[in-house]
Scaffold this motif. Sequence first.
Motif, PDB file in Angstrom:
ATOM      1  N   UNK A  76       0.843  -1.202   0.000  1.00 55.84           N
ATOM      2  CA  UNK A  76       0.000   0.000   0.000  1.00 55.84           C
ATOM      3  C   UNK A  76       0.876   1.249   0.000  1.00 55.84           C
ATOM      4  N   UNK A  77       1.902   1.268   0.852  1.00 52.95           N
ATOM      5  CA  UNK A  77       2.785   2.429   0.943  1.00 52.95           C
ATOM      6  C   UNK A  77       3.499   2.659  -0.379  1.00 52.95           C
ATOM      7  N   UNK A  78       4.031   1.597  -0.960  1.00 56.42           N
ATOM      8  CA  UNK A  78       4.753   1.720  -2.231  1.00 56.42           C
ATOM      9  C   UNK A  78       3.831   2.262  -3.319  1.00 56.42           C
ATOM     10  N   UNK A  79       2.627   1.720  -3.418  1.00 57.21           N
ATOM     11  CA  UNK A  79       1.666   2.190  -4.426  1.00 57.21           C
ATOM     12  C   UNK A  79       1.305   3.651  -4.198  1.00 57.21           C
ATOM     13  N   UNK A  80       1.130   4.038  -2.948  1.00 56.66           N
ATOM     14  CA  UNK A  80       0.807   5.434  -2.624  1.00 56.66           C
ATOM     15  C   UNK A  80       1.952   6.354  -3.023  1.00 56.66           C
ATOM     16  N   UNK A  81       3.177   5.936  -2.725  1.00 59.05           N
ATOM     17  CA  UNK A  81       4.344   6.749  -3.079  1.00 59.05           C
ATOM     18  C   UNK A  81       4.398   6.997  -4.585  1.00 59.05           C
ATOM     19  N   UNK A  82       4.265   5.925  -5.371  1.00 58.31           N
ATOM     20  CA  UNK A  82       4.360   6.088  -6.820  1.00 58.31           C
ATOM     21  C   UNK A  82       3.155   6.841  -7.388  1.00 58.31           C
ATOM     22  N   UNK A  83       2.009   6.718  -6.757  1.00 59.97           N
ATOM     23  CA  UNK A  83       0.853   7.521  -7.186  1.00 59.97           C
ATOM     24  C   UNK A  83       1.119   9.006  -6.965  1.00 59.97           C
ATOM     25  N   UNK A  84       1.686   9.328  -5.814  1.00 59.21           N
ATOM     26  CA  UNK A  84       2.021  10.728  -5.531  1.00 59.21           C
ATOM     27  C   UNK A  84       3.070  11.248  -6.503  1.00 59.21           C
ATOM     28  N   UNK A  85       4.060  10.404  -6.814  1.00 58.92           N
ATOM     29  CA  UNK A  85       5.106  10.815  -7.752  1.00 58.92           C
ATOM     30  C   UNK A  85       4.507  11.106  -9.123  1.00 58.92           C
ATOM     31  N   UNK A  86       3.576  10.275  -9.564  1.00 57.30           N
ATOM     32  CA  UNK A  86       2.943  10.514 -10.862  1.00 57.30           C
ATOM     33  C   UNK A  86       2.128  11.802 -10.836  1.00 57.30           C
ATOM     34  N   UNK A  87       1.457  12.056  -9.718  1.00 58.51           N
ATOM     35  CA  UNK A  87       0.638  13.274  -9.634  1.00 58.51           C
ATOM     36  C   UNK A  87       1.490  14.532  -9.615  1.00 58.51           C
ATOM     37  N   UNK A  88       2.549  14.502  -8.862  1.00 56.89           N
ATOM     38  CA  UNK A  88       3.370  15.699  -8.694  1.00 56.89           C
ATOM     39  C   UNK A  88       4.433  15.854  -9.773  1.00 56.89           C
ATOM     40  N   UNK A  89       4.747  14.769 -10.474  1.00 59.44           N
ATOM     41  CA  UNK A  89       5.867  14.801 -11.403  1.00 59.44           C
ATOM     42  C   UNK A  89       7.159  14.625 -10.634  1.00 59.44           C
ATOM     43  N   UNK A  90       8.212  14.498 -11.318  1.00 61.19           N
ATOM     44  CA  UNK A  90       9.513  14.275 -10.676  1.00 61.19           C
ATOM     45  C   UNK A  90      10.044  15.553 -10.053  1.00 61.19           C
ATOM     46  N   UNK A  91      10.738  15.390  -8.938  1.00 60.92           N
ATOM     47  CA  UNK A  91      11.392  16.531  -8.302  1.00 60.92           C
ATOM     48  C   UNK A  91      12.627  16.901  -9.096  1.00 60.92           C
ATOM     49  N   UNK A  92      13.073  18.133  -8.928  1.00 63.66           N
ATOM     50  CA  UNK A  92      14.273  18.554  -9.632  1.00 63.66           C
ATOM     51  C   UNK A  92      15.471  17.772  -9.117  1.00 63.66           C
ATOM     52  N   UNK A  93      16.266  17.209 -10.040  1.00 65.93           N
ATOM     53  CA  UNK A  93      17.436  16.449  -9.588  1.00 65.93           C
ATOM     54  C   UNK A  93      18.538  17.372  -9.070  1.00 65.93           C
ATOM     55  N   UNK A  94      19.399  16.805  -8.275  1.00 68.58           N
ATOM     56  CA  UNK A  94      20.550  17.531  -7.730  1.00 68.58           C
ATOM     57  C   UNK A  94      21.806  16.722  -8.061  1.00 68.58           C
ATOM     58  N   UNK A  95      22.122  16.589  -9.389  1.00 67.46           N
ATOM     59  CA  UNK A  95      23.202  15.673  -9.773  1.00 67.46           C
ATOM     60  C   UNK A  95      24.573  16.073  -9.242  1.00 67.46           C
ATOM     61  N   UNK A  96      24.810  17.362  -9.078  1.00 66.66           N
ATOM     62  CA  UNK A  96      26.107  17.807  -8.568  1.00 66.66           C
ATOM     63  C   UNK A  96      26.156  17.796  -7.050  1.00 66.66           C
ATOM     64  N   UNK A  97      25.027  17.603  -6.414  1.00 60.10           N
ATOM     65  CA  UNK A  97      24.980  17.561  -4.964  1.00 60.10           C
ATOM     66  C   UNK A  97      25.154  18.924  -4.314  1.00 60.10           C
ATOM     67  N   UNK A  98      24.993  20.008  -5.067  1.00 60.13           N
ATOM     68  CA  UNK A  98      25.204  21.347  -4.516  1.00 60.13           C
ATOM     69  C   UNK A  98      24.178  21.673  -3.433  1.00 60.13           C
ATOM     70  N   UNK A  99      22.924  21.379  -3.707  1.00 62.04           N
ATOM     71  CA  UNK A  99      21.883  21.653  -2.719  1.00 62.04           C
ATOM     72  C   UNK A  99      22.072  20.784  -1.483  1.00 62.04           C
ATOM     73  N   UNK A 100      22.342  19.507  -1.696  1.00 61.36           N
ATOM     74  CA  UNK A 100      22.529  18.583  -0.577  1.00 61.36           C
ATOM     75  C   UNK A 100      23.752  18.957   0.251  1.00 61.36           C
ATOM     76  N   UNK A 101      24.821  19.410  -0.405  1.00 60.65           N
ATOM     77  CA  UNK A 101      26.031  19.804   0.325  1.00 60.65           C
ATOM     78  C   UNK A 101      25.768  20.984   1.248  1.00 60.65           C
ATOM     79  N   UNK A 102      24.881  21.885   0.848  1.00 59.75           N
ATOM     80  CA  UNK A 102      24.569  23.042   1.682  1.00 59.75           C
ATOM     81  C   UNK A 102      23.750  22.654   2.901  1.00 59.75           C
ATOM     82  N   UNK A 103      23.034  21.531   2.814  1.00 61.27           N
ATOM     83  CA  UNK A 103      22.209  21.096   3.932  1.00 61.27           C
ATOM     84  C   UNK A 103      22.936  20.147   4.869  1.00 61.27           C
TER      85      UNK A 103
END
Length: 197
Positions: A76-103
């Motif tokens: 149920x959780x997995x299906x809910x997660x992927x349903x939400x992902x389809x509704x919202x679309x993909x989040x912006x990727x952080x391939x260089x890790x710049x945003x993550x490095x700041x956090x």
Amino acid sequence: MARLETGIDQAANVAGAFSFKREMLAALPSLRAFAVSLSRRHDRADDLVQETVMKAWSKQESFQPGTNMRAWLFTILRNEFYSQMRRKGRELPDPDGLFADNLASHPEQYGKMDLADFKSALDQLPDDQREAIVLIGASGFAYEEAAAIAGVAVGTIKSRVNRARVKLQELLTVSGESDYGPDGTSAPLVNRAFPGR
């Protein structure tokens, strides 16, 4: 989570719901860990778990007693997660890790650094491989249960886990037991501080 448990306690006065409630509450910690691994954010994970519990509670008549409650909830959780992902679309990727490095904050101990390295490597895995290795390695499901949760064949889960392990080994540059523990620079200091280790 406390409000959610209180709500479930109040609703559990319905005849026959007590064992269902008990089994569902026992699965909450592993359900939350799985949600964190999927969403990578604790606030979203909490929302996912809450949504999962609410759906499970409203559909408890479709749960077959004697079957695996954890696997049912994970599905149920997995299906809910992927349903939400389809509704919202993909989040912006952080391939260089710049945003993550700041956090991120610099780890204070080896274990924290190793865990951060592992988490970073885990985040680099494709979604299907990360999901498979979390279900098998972290959540302790058998291959058959993980395959049922993911909705794929057992061989597919085994293949995904194997590819994930190989990729993690590559990303973490692990070649053997000597790669665990203090690095070459700090090992002499540790040995001096703790002789005989």
